[in-house]
Design an enzyme around this catalytic site. Structure first.
Site, PDB file in Angstrom:
ATOM      1  N   ILE A  58      51.568  -9.758  62.583  1.00  0.00           N
ATOM      2  CA  ILE A  58      52.997 -10.068  62.459  1.00  0.00           C
ATOM      3  C   ILE A  58      53.606  -9.258  61.318  1.00  0.00           C
ATOM      4  O   ILE A  58      54.677  -8.665  61.472  1.00  0.00           O
ATOM      5  CB  ILE A  58      53.222 -11.586  62.275  1.00  0.00           C
ATOM      6  CG1 ILE A  58      52.911 -12.314  63.592  1.00  0.00           C
ATOM      7  CG2 ILE A  58      54.640 -11.884  61.797  1.00  0.00           C
ATOM      8  CD1 ILE A  58      52.887 -13.828  63.485  1.00  0.00           C
ATOM      9  N   VAL A  61      54.093  -5.613  62.321  1.00  0.00           N
ATOM     10  CA  VAL A  61      55.228  -5.379  63.206  1.00  0.00           C
ATOM     11  C   VAL A  61      56.550  -5.665  62.496  1.00  0.00           C
ATOM     12  O   VAL A  61      57.521  -4.918  62.644  1.00  0.00           O
ATOM     13  CB  VAL A  61      55.098  -6.230  64.490  1.00  0.00           C
ATOM     14  CG1 VAL A  61      56.361  -6.158  65.333  1.00  0.00           C
ATOM     15  CG2 VAL A  61      53.885  -5.767  65.295  1.00  0.00           C
ATOM     16  N   GLU A  62      56.603  -6.724  61.714  1.00  0.00           N
ATOM     17  CA  GLU A  62      57.852  -7.124  61.064  1.00  0.00           C
ATOM     18  C   GLU A  62      58.307  -6.137  59.993  1.00  0.00           C
ATOM     19  O   GLU A  62      59.476  -5.784  59.933  1.00  0.00           O
ATOM     20  CB  GLU A  62      57.716  -8.515  60.444  1.00  0.00           C
ATOM     21  CG  GLU A  62      57.664  -9.653  61.450  1.00  0.00           C
ATOM     22  CD  GLU A  62      58.993  -9.959  62.099  1.00  0.00           C
ATOM     23  OE1 GLU A  62      60.021  -9.344  61.755  1.00  0.00           O
ATOM     24  OE2 GLU A  62      59.012 -10.833  62.978  1.00  0.00           O
ATOM     25  N   SER A  63      57.382  -5.720  59.122  1.00  0.00           N
ATOM     26  CA  SER A  63      57.803  -4.922  57.961  1.00  0.00           C
ATOM     27  C   SER A  63      56.903  -3.733  57.645  1.00  0.00           C
ATOM     28  O   SER A  63      57.201  -2.972  56.729  1.00  0.00           O
ATOM     29  CB  SER A  63      57.853  -5.822  56.721  1.00  0.00           C
ATOM     30  OG  SER A  63      56.526  -6.198  56.344  1.00  0.00           O
TER      31      SER A  63
END
Length: 185
Positions: A58, A61-63
């Site tokens: 996560i 993908v997020e940051s």
């Protein structure tokens, strides 16, 4: 017939050797797919009963592990937590020492994001596809899609998800999750 120059043969051998090392050893894969903030991820994953590799996927993908990142929509930090979600989490027991400024701190952001995943796991019976979709589009949207039979909640049918961004998000997180499982397990 022309002779093949030595540099081409050596280059080909080097590429073949690197390919063999990549598939036979995880050292190159760990360089290409690092997990930063591993201690914080593992500690909070254990605390909240969440798979640490899912948390890492996560974050990737997020940051892409950039703690200072703020999205166009206002999501903050490594796990791209929306301020309203952060306020809700901060009101829970055990989070009184943190503030909204904590979203910019990697360890605190990971703690809040992992707690949020834990809550989504409870709400969606640990269905990874639904949890990831809810993390991206919000639990209300996922519940509506499920109740109105727009989406059956299965990973295999994420193409039924109404939001293109959420379909892509779920697909990317699952990709990195599987990649991390292969490399780090």
């Amino acid at each position: 017939m022309k002779a093949v120059p030595k540099k081409y043969i050596l280059t080909l051998l080097l590429v073949i050797l690197l390919g063999i090392l990549y598939y036979q050893s995880n050292w190159l894969a760990r360089i290409m797919y690092p997990i930063k903030y591993r201690e914080a991820i593992e500690a909070n994953a254990a605390k909240y009963g969440v798979d640490p590799l899912l948390v890492a996927a996560i974050i990737r993908v997020e940051s892409n592990y950039k703690p200072e990142l703020i999205s166009i929509k206002g999501a903050v930090g490594l796990m791209q937590i929306m301020p309203d979600t952060a306020k809700w989490i901060l009101e829970m027991e055990g989070f009184s020492k943190l503030s909204m400024d904590s979203l910019y701190e990697p360890k605190s952001n990971i703690m809040m994001g992992t707690k949020y995943i834990n809550l989504l796991n409870k709400q969606f019976n640990s269905n990874m596809a639904e949890v990831l979709a809810a993390y991206n589009a919000g639990p209300g949207n996922v519940s509506k899609w499920r109740e109105s039979n727009i989406w059956d909640g299965k990973l295999e049918s994420i193409d039924q998800i109404r939001f293109w961004e959420t379909r892509k998000y779920v697909d990317r997180v699952v990709y990195y999750y599987k990649k991390y499982q292969k490399i780090y397990m």
